[in-house]
Motif scaffolding. Sequence first.
Motif, mmCIF file in Angstrom:
data_model
loop_
_atom_site.group_PDB
_atom_site.id
_atom_site.type_symbol
_atom_site.label_atom_id
_atom_site.label_comp_id
_atom_site.label_asym_id
_atom_site.label_seq_id
_atom_site.Cartn_x
_atom_site.Cartn_y
_atom_site.Cartn_z
ATOM 1 N N ASN A 246 0.807 -1.225 0.000
ATOM 2 C CA ASN A 246 0.000 0.000 0.000
ATOM 3 C C ASN A 246 0.838 1.273 0.000
ATOM 4 O O ASN A 246 0.283 2.367 0.017
ATOM 5 C CB ASN A 246 -0.984 0.010 1.174
ATOM 6 C CG ASN A 246 -0.322 -0.267 2.504
ATOM 7 O OD1 ASN A 246 0.861 -0.601 2.568
ATOM 8 N ND2 ASN A 246 -1.067 -0.128 3.573
ATOM 9 N N ILE A 247 2.171 1.145 -0.030
ATOM 10 C CA ILE A 247 3.025 2.323 -0.165
ATOM 11 C C ILE A 247 3.302 2.643 -1.628
ATOM 12 O O ILE A 247 3.866 3.683 -1.962
ATOM 13 C CB ILE A 247 4.371 2.112 0.587
ATOM 14 C CG1 ILE A 247 5.154 3.430 0.731
ATOM 15 C CG2 ILE A 247 5.234 1.094 -0.144
ATOM 16 C CD1 ILE A 247 4.546 4.407 1.655
ATOM 17 N N LEU A 248 2.882 1.779 -2.550
ATOM 18 C CA LEU A 248 3.251 1.941 -3.953
ATOM 19 C C LEU A 248 2.710 3.236 -4.553
ATOM 20 O O LEU A 248 3.363 3.847 -5.407
ATOM 21 C CB LEU A 248 2.776 0.744 -4.771
ATOM 22 C CG LEU A 248 3.495 -0.580 -4.453
ATOM 23 C CD1 LEU A 248 2.928 -1.708 -5.304
ATOM 24 C CD2 LEU A 248 4.997 -0.442 -4.673
ATOM 25 N N ASN A 249 1.519 3.677 -4.126
ATOM 26 C CA ASN A 249 0.998 4.950 -4.635
ATOM 27 C C ASN A 249 1.906 6.106 -4.242
ATOM 28 O O ASN A 249 2.131 7.038 -5.034
ATOM 29 C CB ASN A 249 -0.413 5.194 -4.102
ATOM 30 C CG ASN A 249 -1.445 4.308 -4.769
ATOM 31 O OD1 ASN A 249 -1.210 3.789 -5.855
ATOM 32 N ND2 ASN A 249 -2.581 4.125 -4.124
ATOM 33 N N SER A 250 2.455 6.058 -3.035
ATOM 34 C CA SER A 250 3.390 7.099 -2.601
ATOM 35 C C SER A 250 4.678 7.043 -3.412
ATOM 36 O O SER A 250 5.272 8.072 -3.733
ATOM 37 C CB SER A 250 3.701 6.943 -1.110
ATOM 38 O OG SER A 250 2.547 7.140 -0.329
ATOM 39 N N VAL A 251 5.123 5.836 -3.758
ATOM 40 C CA VAL A 251 6.324 5.685 -4.582
ATOM 41 C C VAL A 251 6.109 6.333 -5.943
ATOM 42 O O VAL A 251 6.973 7.046 -6.469
ATOM 43 C CB VAL A 251 6.687 4.194 -4.734
ATOM 44 C CG1 VAL A 251 7.865 4.022 -5.697
ATOM 45 C CG2 VAL A 251 7.016 3.585 -3.382
ATOM 46 N N GLN A 252 4.934 6.109 -6.512
ATOM 47 C CA GLN A 252 4.646 6.694 -7.817
ATOM 48 C C GLN A 252 4.620 8.216 -7.759
ATOM 49 O O GLN A 252 5.075 8.892 -8.696
ATOM 50 C CB GLN A 252 3.315 6.151 -8.331
ATOM 51 C CG GLN A 252 3.338 4.663 -8.658
ATOM 52 C CD GLN A 252 1.969 4.112 -8.998
ATOM 53 O OE1 GLN A 252 0.968 4.817 -8.957
ATOM 54 N NE2 GLN A 252 1.926 2.828 -9.319
ATOM 55 N N ARG A 253 4.090 8.767 -6.650
ATOM 56 C CA ARG A 253 4.051 10.229 -6.531
ATOM 57 C C ARG A 253 5.454 10.823 -6.419
ATOM 58 O O ARG A 253 5.678 11.970 -6.810
ATOM 59 C CB ARG A 253 3.206 10.627 -5.318
ATOM 60 C CG ARG A 253 1.708 10.436 -5.524
ATOM 61 C CD ARG A 253 0.912 11.176 -4.460
ATOM 62 N NE ARG A 253 1.074 10.595 -3.148
ATOM 63 C CZ ARG A 253 0.279 9.659 -2.647
ATOM 64 N NH1 ARG A 253 -0.725 9.184 -3.371
ATOM 65 N NH2 ARG A 253 0.475 9.193 -1.431
#
Length: 301
Positions: A246-253
């Motif tokens: 669930n951290i992947l969205n933050s990685v993309q940002r």
Amino acid sequence: MQLPDMNLLVALDALLDEGSVVGAAQRMNLSPAAMSRTLGRIRDALGDPILVRAGRGLVPTPRALALREQVHGLVEQAGQVFRSRDDVDLVNLDRAFNIRTNDLFIALYGAQLLRMMLAQAPRTVLRFVPEGSGDDDAVLRNGHIDLIISSAIELGPEIKVQSLFNTYFVGLARVGHPIFDAPITPERFAAYPQISVSRRGRANGPIDVALANHKVERRVALITTSFHSAMFSLPDSDLILPIPANILNSVQRLKLPLRSFEIPVPLETVNVMQAWHPRFDNDPAHRWLRQTLKACGRIDP
């Protein structure tokens, strides 16, 4: 020292507010005669007439005027002691909350939590305390920390625990990493140096147990306490970082040149929990904080 009847304070507050024996009697569900007797007791206790006749009404004496605000404040404070434990004035709540957690939770839900707190309790302060190697039980017990949020909480039996959300681990590596050149097997996954994120400095964990079932052992080349600092080690290396999905969205940002992949061994779902000492269990402000955190966990980051 013998304290006077505290009911006299409540009656005095009603008398000074109403300026009338009849009005104060109605407020306290007493007869006018009973309130007159109570006024007599107040006069004896204070050595002052408190209310004196002026035409058809009563007016307060200078002593009564000087006591009015103090008496009202004392009655209000006493009322708060016995008021419903669910009552909390969020708009005027002036309190700092200390939460021990890691950078992953802050990245996922820190901004959402702050927005919700500012909307409901604008005078509160949110202080994130980094995870450390100290005794979790002790910091909760002594009140230095309001909540601990973690997936690996080592606590005594008296500590209260509530699940916030579940997640699972995926692999993260730089775009162009050679691991993407062929199907990712346990052997190929373990062939590249890896990062372990652990507040206690541990290199091994559930991934190593799962790899051992395939007779494979990985090499942990870097141990850190922060997922975000670990991510910045990936673009210029062949390191692999196991990270909650669930951290992947933050990685993309962050727009880092990183790519995720499924770890090729079965891993259990990770349960992220919040923990607190039972001394705060019935504290309405603390309960509100826990409920707000639980609500954040239901929001897709």
